[in-house]
Write a protein that holds these residues in place. Sequence first.
Motif, PDB file in Angstrom:
ATOM      1  N   SER A   1       0.830  -1.205   0.000  1.00 57.55           N
ATOM      2  CA  SER A   1       0.000   0.000   0.000  1.00 57.55           C
ATOM      3  C   SER A   1       0.867   1.258   0.000  1.00 57.55           C
ATOM      4  O   SER A   1       0.595   2.218  -0.727  1.00 57.55           O
ATOM      5  N   GLN A   2       1.909   1.235   0.814  1.00 58.45           N
ATOM      6  CA  GLN A   2       2.831   2.374   0.860  1.00 58.45           C
ATOM      7  C   GLN A   2       3.431   2.629  -0.525  1.00 58.45           C
ATOM      8  O   GLN A   2       3.470   3.766  -0.996  1.00 58.45           O
ATOM      9  N   ALA A   3       3.896   1.561  -1.177  1.00 50.98           N
ATOM     10  CA  ALA A   3       4.593   1.710  -2.457  1.00 50.98           C
ATOM     11  C   ALA A   3       3.667   2.105  -3.602  1.00 50.98           C
ATOM     12  O   ALA A   3       4.059   2.902  -4.459  1.00 50.98           O
ATOM     13  N   PHE A   4       2.459   1.555  -3.628  1.00 53.16           N
ATOM     14  CA  PHE A   4       1.606   1.749  -4.798  1.00 53.16           C
ATOM     15  C   PHE A   4       0.462   2.744  -4.590  1.00 53.16           C
ATOM     16  O   PHE A   4      -0.205   3.116  -5.550  1.00 53.16           O
ATOM     17  N   VAL A   5       0.245   3.174  -3.328  1.00 52.70           N
ATOM     18  CA  VAL A   5      -0.807   4.158  -3.068  1.00 52.70           C
ATOM     19  C   VAL A   5      -0.206   5.450  -2.521  1.00 52.70           C
ATOM     20  O   VAL A   5      -0.407   6.515  -3.092  1.00 52.70           O
ATOM     21  N   ASN A   6       0.542   5.353  -1.419  1.00 53.34           N
ATOM     22  CA  ASN A   6       1.080   6.569  -0.793  1.00 53.34           C
ATOM     23  C   ASN A   6       2.143   7.257  -1.640  1.00 53.34           C
ATOM     24  O   ASN A   6       2.042   8.455  -1.902  1.00 53.34           O
ATOM     25  N   TYR A   7       3.176   6.541  -2.021  1.00 53.32           N
ATOM     26  CA  TYR A   7       4.277   7.184  -2.740  1.00 53.32           C
ATOM     27  C   TYR A   7       3.817   7.895  -4.019  1.00 53.32           C
ATOM     28  O   TYR A   7       4.222   9.036  -4.247  1.00 53.32           O
TER      29      TYR A   7
ATOM     30  N   ASP B   1       3.335  13.225  -5.055  1.00 47.42           N
ATOM     31  CA  ASP B   1       3.518  14.259  -6.085  1.00 47.42           C
ATOM     32  C   ASP B   1       2.439  15.334  -5.981  1.00 47.42           C
ATOM     33  O   ASP B   1       2.648  16.471  -6.406  1.00 47.42           O
ATOM     34  N   LEU B   2       1.290  14.986  -5.442  1.00 54.83           N
ATOM     35  CA  LEU B   2       0.146  15.891  -5.393  1.00 54.83           C
ATOM     36  C   LEU B   2       0.143  16.797  -4.173  1.00 54.83           C
ATOM     37  O   LEU B   2      -0.697  17.692  -4.075  1.00 54.83           O
ATOM     38  N   ILE B   3       1.059  16.562  -3.228  1.00 57.75           N
ATOM     39  CA  ILE B   3       1.112  17.362  -2.005  1.00 57.75           C
ATOM     40  C   ILE B   3       2.056  18.535  -2.242  1.00 57.75           C
ATOM     41  O   ILE B   3       3.158  18.365  -2.778  1.00 57.75           O
TER      42      ILE B   3
ATOM     43  N   LEU C   1      13.939  13.322  -5.533  1.00 58.96           N
ATOM     44  CA  LEU C   1      13.882  12.446  -4.354  1.00 58.96           C
ATOM     45  C   LEU C   1      12.758  11.420  -4.469  1.00 58.96           C
ATOM     46  O   LEU C   1      12.933  10.254  -4.127  1.00 58.96           O
ATOM     47  N   LEU C   2      11.600  11.866  -4.942  1.00 57.81           N
ATOM     48  CA  LEU C   2      10.474  10.935  -5.103  1.00 57.81           C
ATOM     49  C   LEU C   2      10.810   9.857  -6.130  1.00 57.81           C
ATOM     50  O   LEU C   2      10.493   8.679  -5.923  1.00 57.81           O
ATOM     51  N   ALA C   3      11.457  10.235  -7.213  1.00 56.42           N
ATOM     52  CA  ALA C   3      11.846   9.252  -8.235  1.00 56.42           C
ATOM     53  C   ALA C   3      12.850   8.256  -7.659  1.00 56.42           C
ATOM     54  O   ALA C   3      12.745   7.044  -7.903  1.00 56.42           O
ATOM     55  N   ARG C   4      13.806   8.756  -6.877  1.00 60.13           N
ATOM     56  CA  ARG C   4      14.805   7.862  -6.285  1.00 60.13           C
ATOM     57  C   ARG C   4      14.160   6.916  -5.261  1.00 60.13           C
ATOM     58  O   ARG C   4      14.487   5.737  -5.198  1.00 60.13           O
ATOM     59  N   LEU C   5      13.203   7.436  -4.482  1.00 59.36           N
ATOM     60  CA  LEU C   5      12.502   6.589  -3.509  1.00 59.36           C
ATOM     61  C   LEU C   5      11.741   5.474  -4.215  1.00 59.36           C
ATOM     62  O   LEU C   5      11.824   4.306  -3.830  1.00 59.36           O
ATOM     63  N   ARG C   6      11.012   5.823  -5.256  1.00 58.36           N
ATOM     64  CA  ARG C   6      10.241   4.802  -5.995  1.00 58.36           C
ATOM     65  C   ARG C   6      11.162   3.799  -6.686  1.00 58.36           C
ATOM     66  O   ARG C   6      10.864   2.600  -6.706  1.00 58.36           O
ATOM     67  N   ALA C   7      12.254   4.269  -7.229  1.00 61.33           N
ATOM     68  CA  ALA C   7      13.175   3.373  -7.938  1.00 61.33           C
ATOM     69  C   ALA C   7      13.839   2.382  -6.984  1.00 61.33           C
ATOM     70  O   ALA C   7      13.997   1.204  -7.311  1.00 61.33           O
TER      71      ALA C   7
END
Length: 175
Positions: free
Chosen positions: A26-32, A36-38, A119-125
């Motif tokens: 859920s964290q990986a596919f919903v929260n992360y 981008d929208l915050i 940072l968001l891209a690196r976290l997801r990757a």
Amino acid sequence: MNETTRRLLFLLLFALVFFQTGAHTSQAFVNYPAWDLIGTDSFPAYHRVMTQGAFRFLLLPRVVELALSIAVLYFRPAVIKPWMLLLGIALVLCALLSTIFIQRPIHVQLETMGNTPELLARLRATDWLRQIAELLRAALYLWMMSLVVRPQPQVGTARTAPYGDAYQFVGREAR
């Protein structure tokens, strides 16, 4: 400890593993993706609240899972082999080490710098490292649970033949 208690202990571990898998998925596919929208200004405060919740709902259950895994290793159901649990422990340690050494430093930067696209891209990757370990562990525990719930033939007890149309007696003659 009798076999029923060992199976119940494994059931508790199984439930905790799937709680963890669901929480991390859920964290990986919903929260992360939603981060981008915050807004950049409000993100650090939002992230602090999320981090505190993650400690209670992700880290503490992970530590309990490790402790329970070790207990089940010593008091395992008869059908579960030690290597299976050791592999599960190795996978949970991989996910935990990925969190501590890769994702956590990125989270620290997110809290101070905000939700920058880099940072968001690196976290997801990098989160895929943790997700692979999580999903492999879930598959392993699902397989182990299938072994635990599979009916086991016992010598000296009656069991039904295929399609339930006759009885076979294993270990004794029919009367």
